[in-house]
Design a protein around this motif. Structure first.
Motif, short mmCIF file in Angstrom:
data_model
loop_
_atom_site.label_atom_id
_atom_site.label_comp_id
_atom_site.label_asym_id
_atom_site.label_seq_id
_atom_site.Cartn_x
_atom_site.Cartn_y
_atom_site.Cartn_z
N SER A 199 0.91 -1.11 0.29
CA SER A 199 0.15 -0.01 -0.19
C SER A 199 0.46 1.84 0.30
CB SER A 199 -0.87 0.22 0.76
OG SER A 199 -0.33 0.26 2.21
N GLY A 200 -0.07 2.21 -0.58
CA GLY A 200 1.16 3.17 -0.90
C GLY A 200 2.50 3.25 -1.76
N ASP A 201 3.47 3.85 -1.87
CA ASP A 201 4.52 3.33 -2.58
C ASP A 201 5.84 2.63 -2.12
OD1 ASP A 201 4.11 5.34 -3.83
OD2 ASP A 201 4.77 7.16 -2.79
#
Length: 181
Positions: free
Chosen positions: A98-100
């Motif tokens: 999730s995210g980067d």
């Protein structure tokens, strides 16, 4: 639902025999245990019926013998565990989190029972090669057969579970003190 007290996959595998009672009776039992243990693999048991059960029990006993020997300070017969490790076919994959975020995860082949069990063989080999075996212990309850890796901060864990053996032994000690008083 299976309880995992070992704090290590190899010890949890050993703990599938509880007080002399076998918990695996079918391939489905092994598959259910693998799923509960968080081991990735095939959706159905690979191989012929009964083949996974036999392979899992054989690996468990190989690991039990090696851990017991290492704990006792005697020479470990590495041949059987090395034979199990030979079946491991894996490759690494980069997974987007999730995210980067990114993580690197091992993907194992699961075409045979031995390949499906290979991550457990690797976990056992890692335990045998790198663990501080003063922290690998058998539950102190005289009737309990479970093993665990003591990951507590003080390294004073004595029981497989405080809710089971720990509580039973503390209550028994309290009653004995009351009788002696």
């Amino acid at each position: 639902m299976t309880e995992f007290y070992g704090d290590h996959p190899a010890l949890d595998l050993m703990n599938t025999v509880v007080q002399g009672e076998e918990t695996w009776h079918t391939d489905a039992d092994v598959m259910a245990w693998l799923a509960e243990a968080g081991e990735r693999g095939a959706a159905t048991a690979p191989g012929k019926p009964g083949e996974l059960l036999a392979a899992a029990r054989a690996l468990r006993e190989t690991i039990r013998a090696a851990v017991s020997a290492r704990k006792a300070g005697t020479k470990i017969d590495v041949k059987a565990l090395n034979a199990a490790l030979e079946h491991a076919r894996r490759h690494m994959v980069l997974v987007e989190e999730s995210g980067d975020g990114l993580s690197l995860q091992a993907q194992y082949a699961a075409d045979t029972p031995q390949q499906l069990l290979a991550p457990l063989a690797e976990a056992a080999a890692h335990l045998l090669a790198t663990a501080d075996f003063t922290l690998v212990r058998k539950c102190e309850d005289h009737a309990c057969t479970l093993w665990f890796l003591d990951r507590t901060k003080s390294h004073r864990r004595r029981w497989c579970s405080m809710a089971l053996c720990g509580n039973r032994n503390k209550v028994a000690a309290f009653r004995q003190r009351q009788q002696d008083a």
